[in-house]
Scaffold this motif. Sequence first.
Motif, PDB file in Angstrom:
ATOM      1  N   GLY A 278      -3.352  -2.249 -12.278  1.00 52.82           N
ATOM      2  CA  GLY A 278      -3.503  -0.962 -12.935  1.00 52.82           C
ATOM      3  C   GLY A 278      -2.814   0.117 -12.118  1.00 52.82           C
ATOM      4  O   GLY A 278      -2.163  -0.162 -11.106  1.00 52.82           O
ATOM      5  N   LEU A 279      -2.928   1.368 -12.545  1.00 53.03           N
ATOM      6  CA  LEU A 279      -2.339   2.467 -11.772  1.00 53.03           C
ATOM      7  C   LEU A 279      -2.965   2.506 -10.384  1.00 53.03           C
ATOM      8  O   LEU A 279      -4.181   2.422 -10.227  1.00 53.03           O
ATOM      9  CB  LEU A 279      -2.575   3.801 -12.483  1.00 53.03           C
ATOM     10  N   THR A 280      -2.122   2.624  -9.365  1.00 52.94           N
ATOM     11  CA  THR A 280      -2.604   2.525  -7.975  1.00 52.94           C
ATOM     12  C   THR A 280      -2.185   3.768  -7.184  1.00 52.94           C
ATOM     13  O   THR A 280      -1.226   3.723  -6.422  1.00 52.94           O
ATOM     14  CB  THR A 280      -2.032   1.264  -7.309  1.00 52.94           C
ATOM     15  N   PRO A 281      -2.893   4.883  -7.337  1.00 52.26           N
ATOM     16  CA  PRO A 281      -2.477   6.125  -6.685  1.00 52.26           C
ATOM     17  C   PRO A 281      -2.846   6.243  -5.214  1.00 52.26           C
ATOM     18  O   PRO A 281      -2.471   7.227  -4.573  1.00 52.26           O
ATOM     19  CB  PRO A 281      -3.207   7.200  -7.505  1.00 52.26           C
ATOM     20  N   GLU A 282      -3.551   5.254  -4.656  1.00 43.11           N
ATOM     21  CA  GLU A 282      -3.965   5.394  -3.254  1.00 43.11           C
ATOM     22  C   GLU A 282      -4.100   4.026  -2.604  1.00 43.11           C
ATOM     23  O   GLU A 282      -4.648   3.090  -3.196  1.00 43.11           O
ATOM     24  CB  GLU A 282      -5.300   6.148  -3.175  1.00 43.11           C
ATOM     25  N   MET A 283      -3.585   3.927  -1.358  1.00 39.23           N
ATOM     26  CA  MET A 283      -3.740   2.713  -0.562  1.00 39.23           C
ATOM     27  C   MET A 283      -4.118   3.112   0.864  1.00 39.23           C
ATOM     28  O   MET A 283      -3.612   4.095   1.398  1.00 39.23           O
ATOM     29  CB  MET A 283      -2.438   1.906  -0.515  1.00 39.23           C
ATOM     30  N   ILE A 284      -5.002   2.327   1.472  1.00 42.64           N
ATOM     31  CA  ILE A 284      -5.391   2.524   2.869  1.00 42.64           C
ATOM     32  C   ILE A 284      -5.369   1.157   3.549  1.00 42.64           C
ATOM     33  O   ILE A 284      -5.948   0.190   3.040  1.00 42.64           O
ATOM     34  CB  ILE A 284      -6.782   3.162   2.997  1.00 42.64           C
ATOM     35  N   LEU A 285      -4.690   1.067   4.689  1.00 39.42           N
ATOM     36  CA  LEU A 285      -4.569  -0.189   5.419  1.00 39.42           C
ATOM     37  C   LEU A 285      -5.521  -0.185   6.610  1.00 39.42           C
ATOM     38  O   LEU A 285      -5.486   0.719   7.443  1.00 39.42           O
ATOM     39  CB  LEU A 285      -3.128  -0.362   5.911  1.00 39.42           C
ATOM     40  N   VAL A 286      -6.373  -1.202   6.680  1.00 38.47           N
ATOM     41  CA  VAL A 286      -7.305  -1.371   7.793  1.00 38.47           C
ATOM     42  C   VAL A 286      -7.157  -2.799   8.299  1.00 38.47           C
ATOM     43  O   VAL A 286      -7.502  -3.758   7.601  1.00 38.47           O
ATOM     44  CB  VAL A 286      -8.762  -1.108   7.381  1.00 38.47           C
ATOM     45  N   SER A 315      -9.747  -2.306  -5.130  1.00 38.74           N
ATOM     46  CA  SER A 315      -9.387  -3.692  -4.847  1.00 38.74           C
ATOM     47  C   SER A 315      -9.084  -3.848  -3.366  1.00 38.74           C
ATOM     48  O   SER A 315      -8.635  -2.892  -2.711  1.00 38.74           O
ATOM     49  CB  SER A 315      -8.164  -4.124  -5.659  1.00 38.74           C
ATOM     50  N   ALA A 316      -9.319  -5.044  -2.840  1.00 39.67           N
ATOM     51  CA  ALA A 316      -8.988  -5.373  -1.458  1.00 39.67           C
ATOM     52  C   ALA A 316      -7.974  -6.505  -1.461  1.00 39.67           C
ATOM     53  O   ALA A 316      -8.179  -7.534  -2.128  1.00 39.67           O
ATOM     54  CB  ALA A 316     -10.232  -5.777  -0.682  1.00 39.67           C
ATOM     55  N   VAL A 446      -7.199   2.704  11.027  1.00 44.20           N
ATOM     56  CA  VAL A 446      -6.734   2.987   9.674  1.00 44.20           C
ATOM     57  C   VAL A 446      -5.302   3.479   9.712  1.00 44.20           C
ATOM     58  O   VAL A 446      -4.928   4.279  10.568  1.00 44.20           O
ATOM     59  CB  VAL A 446      -7.631   4.038   9.006  1.00 44.20           C
ATOM     60  N   GLN A 447      -4.498   3.013   8.783  1.00 42.96           N
ATOM     61  CA  GLN A 447      -3.099   3.398   8.717  1.00 42.96           C
ATOM     62  C   GLN A 447      -2.810   3.959   7.337  1.00 42.96           C
ATOM     63  O   GLN A 447      -2.887   3.260   6.337  1.00 42.96           O
ATOM     64  CB  GLN A 447      -2.190   2.201   8.984  1.00 42.96           C
TER      65      GLN A 447
END
Length: 625
Positions: A278-286, A315-316, A446-447
């Motif tokens: 789906g639309l994915t306006p945000e990602m955070i890498l840990v 989602s992860a 966090v990146q």
Amino acid sequence: MRSFFPIRLLLLLLATLFAFPATDANAQPWTAKLDKPVRFYQTTDLGVLLVGTEKSLYAIDCQTGETLWRRKDVSLDETDVAPIPSSDLLLLSFEKGERTRVEAVDLISGDTVWKSNKIRGAVMQMAVDPAANLLAVVLAKDAKRHADDGFKRHPLLHVLDLASGDEIWKYEAGETEMMPARWANDGEDTVDYTLDNYYPPVFLDGRLYLFYEGLTSFDARTGKARLRERYRVNEAGLALTEAAPIFDSAVIYTSGRGHVRAISRETGDTEWEAKDLGLTPEMILVDRVLYVRTGGQFTRLKDGETVERGSYGVSAIDTRNGKVLWRYKGADKGISNLVLPNPSSIVIADRDDLIVIDSKTGKRRLRVKHGTERASFSILNESGEVVVGGQSEIAAFEMSSGREVWRARHTPPGRGLLRTVTAVAARAASLYFRYGGTAVTAFRGVQLARAVGGLSWSGLAARSSAANLQALATSSARNYARSYAASRFRQFGVVSRVRGGLATGVPSPPSAGDFIRRRASDATGDVDERLLDRLDPAHQLERLSRFLWHRDRLAALRGNWMYFYTDLRGRNGNGLAGVNIHTGQTEREIRLRDLDERFITDEALGLMFVSTGNRMLAYSVTAGP
């Protein structure tokens, strides 16, 4: 070679001693009268306020209101005026018929440092690599028309030598949909267009990355394309439906049209692809997990309205192979940005509820009503509380139990002002996020992004009326912070001269004063010599030290106050109420006789700037009501 460290301490000490007299609450430290009504204004890292009218461009000392310099007989749009991040230079774009020139100007003196007749159009976005002395400028020609969607142009990228303006290489991108800077008022025919619906280019490890047609990278020095992964960016008619790219040591993580990709930085190959999210306006890498928000609130390009688009959830993804570890689909409309208060928890707010998700399993651990109308963003305050904010309300909750700690509500005055109130709310939020106020995590590892000097100058923090609150929460602070990503600050004008003189033992205050006056006399009337003549060398050194103090202070600031436009009871009128996001107390009240939705705060100086007619006004915001 002598160290600059003692000199920097001297300059900062001078600024601390001389620059900041106390002011009363809601005092008006200064008023500046200009030649025509104000068309636009913007602040800079060095504490210089740039103001455009129909006939002139002014540079005003933010603290005193004095005109530092003035360009006469020029009619510039805001997209023609762009400070260069991590430097003391300002780009000005002059267009007359088919002829265009771009000048790099000393921000403090107004002197021209270099000119170029090879780059044309309005300045859309920039990226700077101070260590390599490189400036990337993205421009667009004829970027004006009636506000609507479907307006497209070919962005023009020019990579220049930052010191001389010499062009090193250039590139023309494919046809790209653009975004109005604002939506026209009644009777207004045209508006400026921007690339605010795309993330700005970034320099990293000798390469320059672009994101208009998917992902393209170039050798920063030669312009040779080294990586090209084409995919459609953003859903048609909506802004920023895709997440900001994330760089780790070997891979770039990008999103586009429901797919998340891991692209090798070395070869350009797609190592894995997670589809149908789906639309994915945000990602955070840990560590080795990429957390992705799906769905949210987006700005519609044709009219500026905020629309909700799902599916809504989190989602992860395992970054080693692209396997989706879990999906949480229990969120409703209006899902906010992601908040990670600790390694085991993810917090979101949807239309009605505050939700805590276990980051390992994707299972919901807590769900409570937040009661915030039009909830748009979530942040962490310094007490570790989750703060949920909307257009006229903000509330804090204890993370472990969901207990409400405090709530502040300031209802907009009157009805029928929805467009104005929305613009004011976006402006207020953009100023908060500008100072790094958004805290999405309370732990290390966090990146969000790793880039040098990328800036969408006409972007969300500067043109908040063109963005919704959620976009500001997820984008503004990161984009703005990138201008500070490089530790080096390149000086080309007056600041360089004074500091250079101090470093070599030259009696620099007198020579700096002579230097400024000499260059002013060569500027053919563009610089206000009367002011420069009034500045003795000691005063000039004091002023320069304050400018440097301002930038250092700005880089270290964190936002504390969220502003709401409301009826200030007991203050005989409407204005802005500033709520401390750590305590919930309304600590600031600024009465505004004539509302100017473009208002700007400068937290380093404790001032707010507004315009009315042909005047710029400064108000103190440092004390409580």
